[in-house]
Motif scaffolding. Structure first.
Motif, short mmCIF file in Angstrom:
data_model
loop_
_atom_site.label_atom_id
_atom_site.label_comp_id
_atom_site.label_asym_id
_atom_site.label_seq_id
_atom_site.Cartn_x
_atom_site.Cartn_y
_atom_site.Cartn_z
N LEU A 75 40.51 41.16 48.84
CA LEU A 75 39.56 41.18 47.73
C LEU A 75 38.53 40.06 47.84
N GLY A 76 38.90 38.95 48.47
CA GLY A 76 38.00 37.82 48.57
C GLY A 76 38.02 36.92 47.36
N ARG A 77 38.93 37.15 46.44
CA ARG A 77 39.06 36.33 45.24
C ARG A 77 40.50 36.42 44.75
N LYS A 78 41.03 35.33 44.18
CA LYS A 78 42.42 35.33 43.73
C LYS A 78 42.55 36.11 42.43
N VAL A 79 43.25 37.23 42.52
CA VAL A 79 43.44 38.11 41.38
C VAL A 79 44.93 38.28 41.06
N PHE A 80 45.76 38.25 42.11
CA PHE A 80 47.19 38.49 41.94
C PHE A 80 47.96 37.18 42.13
N PRO A 81 49.05 37.00 41.39
CA PRO A 81 49.81 35.75 41.47
C PRO A 81 50.55 35.64 42.80
N VAL A 82 50.67 34.42 43.28
CA VAL A 82 51.34 34.15 44.55
C VAL A 82 52.30 32.99 44.36
N SER A 83 53.54 33.15 44.78
CA SER A 83 54.52 32.08 44.66
C SER A 83 55.56 32.22 45.77
#
Length: 454
Positions: free
Chosen positions: A111-119
């Motif tokens: 996507l080129g942008r942080k939209v979904f959470p990452v952990s």
């Protein structure tokens, strides 16, 4: 810089001799062909089989639109008629894999942008959500799904029942499925999970692509060929691959023989003779004094229905392509993105070109804050936190004002979340606020309050 350089070392330069085998060896990144647009020409399978690469038409767009900062604006974009071109193309992509394989990280990079959470903790993604990539006349609809799990884990982590059904629902609407495997996890990398295999066998009509992720963390790069053979059961895109260990040519030599790949002509019924040693990877300390060869035999059409019995299976023999990348650092993600754009078929767009996700702004905010909570609280504690948004409004200077309460079941959990001197909750608010500013492209003032559930 160390991680990207390590990821680049997984790229391969393939050199074919006039009447000999194809020699596979590591090469400097400056000597490598750039990603190509045509299918198979720059995938890992294409590199392994020596498919010549083509020059790309140009760099992909690096500046996606910002997320809508208000629910009303997002709903207007979602309800509005897509601003599609005259001859639109579309591809719906489901990304499946075991928990913590890097699905959301890959989605964000595409996507080129942080939209979904990452952990680093499992089950960060709780439900399916769609991301939208619009490039020229093509729209990619990415279905980010929870990690395929079972009922025991759903109960243990107090997860929603949708965690069991969302990945399967995504497959029903997908034109292509990406199966993500974490090659850095030596406990799980040698086989696909039973849940993934069940999902693939239930929808064999959906084309599938194998994506090996986190290759920058794999020190022994030659293991990638072994993983490819195991995870594909030796068959990729209808072509049979055979991995065999040749006898040592010189047992007294301390240096290992080079890693080689030999491609047999379709008319041959026997394996080609063992190739002579070369300079490929003989200086690599991890290569033992033996040769590993991958032989491509006569192409075989994969069965349309695919294998149904997955009880004793470790891999899937119907993958069309293989990609190797490091999603966290964006290494080779553009290569995969170009491939996906080329797989799109004529069809109407589903979203306006300014839409980046189907989630509401509040859902994006909740996910980003929960990501930080998962990162800084130990064990099962973060899974019991409930988020309540008390304020969401635009300030006089155009900044976004957000106040959220974090409800925990015990006072001890509240103390852990606040931290000594308020350091933990302050760090969560600071990092989440920065991510929200990058997502909405506006100033964000985020205030977090911690309370015990009444």
């Amino acid at each position: 810089m160390a991680a990207p350089m390590a990821a680049r070392s997984v790229r391969w330069a393939v050199r074919a001799a006039a009447a000999g085998p194809i020699l596979l060896r590591p090469a400097p990144s400056s000597c490598l062909p750039r990603p190509a647009l045509c299918s198979g020409s720059r995938s890992a399978l294409g590199s392994i089989l020596g498919v010549p690469s083509e020059k790309p038409s140009g760099a992909l767009g690096r500046h996606p639109p910002p997320l809508a900062s208000s629910r009303e604006e997002q709903e207007r974009l979602l309800r509005g008629r897509p601003d599609q071109p005259r001859n639109p193309r579309v591809l719906r992509i489901a990304i499946i894999g075991a928990p913590n394989a890097g699905k959301s990280t890959l989605c964000n990079q595409l996507l080129g942008r942080k939209v979904f959470p990452v952990s680093k903790k499992v089950h960060t993604t709780r439900c399916k959500a769609r991301g939208v990539v619009t490039h020229e006349d093509t729209q990619l609809i990415i279905l980010d799904t929870p990690g395929l799990t079972n009922r025991f884990k759903v109960t243990r982590h107090k997860l929603d029942e949708a965690m069991l059904t969302d990945p399967w629902d995504s497959m029903k609407h997908a034109d292509l499925v990406l199966v993500l495997v974490d090659v850095s996890d030596h406990w799980t990398r040698n086989s696909l999970s039973k849940e993934v295999l069940k999902c693939l066998s239930e929808f064999p009509q959906v084309p599938s692509v194998l994506v090996l992720n986190k290759v920058d963390l794999l020190k022994k790069k030659f293991l990638l060929l072994e993983l490819v053979n195991e995870l594909t059961e030796g068959t990729v895109n209808g072509k049979k691959l055979e991995v065999r260990a040749a006898s040592e040519q010189n047992s007294s030599s301390s240096a290992g023989s080079p890693l080689q790949i030999t491609q047999a002509s379709p008319s041959e019924n026997r394996a080609p003779k063992q190739a002579r040693g070369g300079s490929g990877m003989e200086n690599h300390s991890d290569v033992k004094a033996s040769e590993s060869s991958v032989v491509t035999g006569e192409p075989q059409r994969p069965t349309q229905n695919g294998p149904k019995d997955v009880k004793d299976r470790k891999g899937w023999p119907c993958f069309q392509e293989i990609f190797m990348l490091a999603a966290l650092h964006g290494e080779e993600v553009d290569t995969l993105k170009r491939y996906l754009l080329m797989q799109a078929k004529p069809g109407p767009w589903e979203f306006h070109s300014r839409v980046l996700t189907s989630q509401s702004p509040q859902e994006v905010c909740n996910n980003i804050i929960r990501e930080k909570i998962l990162e800084y609280l130990p064990l099962e504690v973060p899974y019991g936190v409930t988020q309540v948004t008390e304020m969401w409004e635009e300030g006089q200077s155009g900044e976004l004002l957000i106040v959220q309460s974090l409800l925990v079941p015990r006072k001890s959990h509240m103390m852990m979340l606040i931290g000594r001197g308020g350091k933990v909750i302050s760090r969560i608010a600071q990092e989440a606020g920065q991510d929200l500013m990058n997502a909405f492209l506006c100033d964000v003032r985020l205030k977090l309050k911690v309370e015990v559930k009444s």
